[in-house]
Design an enzyme around this catalytic site. Structure first.
Site: not given
Ligand code: F6P
Length: 548
Positions: A207, A213, A267-268, A353, A384, A513
């Site tokens: 965005k 990254e 974003g999410r 978030e 398990h 950030k």
């Protein structure tokens, strides 16, 4: 989109914990906290009918939550006292509910079909044309060869949703395989090693087009394209999804390959936007439309269903009851059967978030807990591993079990039934437990000597009374996946409305950030780091002195 009557949102002065509804819930908790779920089930044979609801092909069973009818009445009264209905109307009408950044959070408009804003419909059309050409082999790379592989570079909300949808609903037609890479370095190198640059499309999903990254990965992928002979035709090997088209153009993406995002999409919450392009490529445009339609059907349900039968509302209220009144600090999300393995990661970002906030709308510190720690994983494997702690540990963890009534293609009926039986067995056992007396009797029946049975019983007994909800999808389809994800988005909003916090900003992440950006030059500077705290300076300097 149909919306609830807006009504009035009252200005609040009292802290949530001082409101009549909260006080009533506190008293109710005190009166009922020692009742065991096993007892509640024995006393009410209608518990499943009473505490379950169905919509959009999803059944929510919340009968194994720590509630009685009065609990639900009081929680619903709390929701009304917090003006939940007008708040839902505000969200769905595209009002500026993100009050710190003065923006709407109008992800529901992205899946509103014909009612969607023009720019949304136009973008969907261009995504459809692009994905269609790619899937038909009509998109040519360097030297005129068709593009056969796609790498999607993005992180957080620009990756988790499309990766989940592609994993759950990729078309079974041997079409284009989409690879998702978020972490820079080795994961990208490994993915690139298996691909041919002249037949690969790289989609940069960001965005902001400034996330470290993603840009590291984008530069590495661009260099790989150049080294692989796709340099002169770079435009044909790159695409971008961003709200910062100038930066994407500057990076070398052809303008017609830049798909827009808007500041009113968080974003999410962005799977439904052009961020869904890699998922559309993996599943085909028609199935992506089904995904949108499923989410939209949940939006309509959220807008219209009375709170008493409203799935996101019921799920939010029972969750809030466990976390705020029963002090359960974490929640596990456990999908059974294949296809939903990536749901916990997507949901972790969505909830943590959105709900990881410590002050209310007026900037006052909260006097109660907000979002819980969310974790989870595929149930079949979890059984398990960490289920032992769920059954006998000292910290009860409420669980969301998610399963499908029908098997997914590739899984036969018998295998599917085994998975389902396991899922239902786990939630039943968590609820009822096994008493020491029952354990002792079982051991005696097996011929264990009486003294040994008495010694072993406390070790083998399970306390039970561990709450869970079960969400049963009819089958894992794009439509039901859309409805499920929208349910969770709205569940998150309901809790934020009750706590009066902003579900749509993420200042903690932004600070992180910025600090990473400012720390970066320290690693290449000749002088030792001194500007930070002693620990951070010490760690930077340790790395520097140990560098070869
Ligand atoms: O790291 C958190 C975050 O800010 C998310 O909210 C967002 O989804 C992600 O980073 C990626 O941001 P962008 O799409 O701008 O690269």
């Amino acid at each position: 989109m149909p919306a609830m009557p807006a009504g009035q949102i009252r200005k609040r002065t009292a802290a949530l914990t001082r409101t009549p509804a909260w006080r009533a819930l506190t008293a109710h908790h005190k009166a009922w906290r020692d009742r065991h779920l096993r007892e509640l089930f024995a006393a009410d044979p209608q518990r499943f009918e009473r505490f379950s609801a169905e919509a959009c092909g999803l059944l929510l069973d919340y009968s194994k939550c720590l509630v009685v009818p009065e609990t639900m009445d009081l929680l619903l009264a709390l929701a009304r006292e917090r003006d939940l209905e007008p708040r839902i109307a505000e969200l769905l009408a595209g009002k500026r509910v993100n009050f710190t950044e003065k923006r709407a959070a109008w992800h529901t408009a992205l899946r509103a079909g014909e009612a969607a804003p023009h720019e949304v419909r136009r973008t969907l059309e261009s995504m459809r044309a692009f994905a269609g050409a790619l899937r038909k082999g009509a998109l040519k790379g360097a030297g005129g060869r068709p593009i056969t592989g796609v790498i999607s570079l993005g992180i957080g909300g620009s990756a988790l949703g499309p990766a989940l949808a592609a994993n759950a609903c990729a078309a079974d037609d041997g079409g284009i395989r989409v690879h998702f890479v978020a972490t820079p370095g080795e994961p990208l190198a490994r993915t690139l090693a298996a691909l041919d640059p002249q037949a690969t499309l790289v989609i940069i999903q960001s965005k902001s087009f400034s996330t470290q990254e993603t840009l590291l990965n984008a530069r590495a992928a661009r260099a790989w394209l150049e080294a692989g002979g796709a340099a002169t035709e770079r435009g044909t090997h790159l695409a971008a999804v961003t709200a910062n088209p100038a930066a994407a153009r500057g990076f070398g993406v052809a303008p017609e390959r830049i798909f827009p995002m808007w500041d009113w999409v968080g974003g999410r919450y962005s799977l439904w936007s052009a961020v869904g392009l890699p998922a559309m490529i993996a599943m085909g445009a028609d199935r992506f439309d089904d995904l949108l339609a499923g989410a939209s059907s949940m939006d309509t349900h959220f807008a219209k269903a009375p709170l008493e039968r409203n799935l996101p509302v019921l799920s939010a209220l029972t969750g809030l009851w466990h976390s705020d009144f029963h002090a359960m600090d974490t929640r596990a999300v456990i999908p059974y059967g294949s296809g939903l393995e990536l749901l916990p990661a997507w949901l972790q970002q969505l909830e943590m978030e959105s709900l990881g906030k410590g002050v209310n709308r007026r900037g006052q510190p909260l006097r109660h807990d907000s979002g819980a720690v969310l974790w989870g994983g595929a149930g079949t494997e979890g059984q398990h591993a960490y289920f032992q702690m769920l059954h006998q540990g000292t910290r009860p963890v409420p669980v969301d079990f998610i399963a499908c009534r029908k098997p997914r293609a590739g899984t036969d009926d018998d295998t599917h039934t085994v998975m389902l039986a396991n899922c239902l067995a786990q939630s039943a056992l968590l609820m009822q437990g096994v008493t020491a007396a029952e354990t002792e009797q079982a051991l005696l029946r097996q011929g264990v000597p009486a003294r040994e049975a008495v010694r072993l019983a406390p070790h083998q007994a399970l306390p039970g009374n561990r709450p869970s909800s079960t969400l049963l999808l009819d089958a894992l389809t794009p439509h039901s996946l859309g409805a499920l994800l929208a349910l969770y988005e709205h569940r998150t909003f309901v809790q934020s409305a009750i706590w009066d916090i902003n579900a749509f900003d993420q200042w903690g992440v932004e600070h992180g950030k910025r600090l990473a950006d400012s720390l970066l030059p320290e690693f290449s500077s000749a002088a030792p780091a001194t500007a930070h705290d002693a620990s951070t300076n010490g760690l930077v300097n340790y790395v520097k002195t140990k560098k070869p």
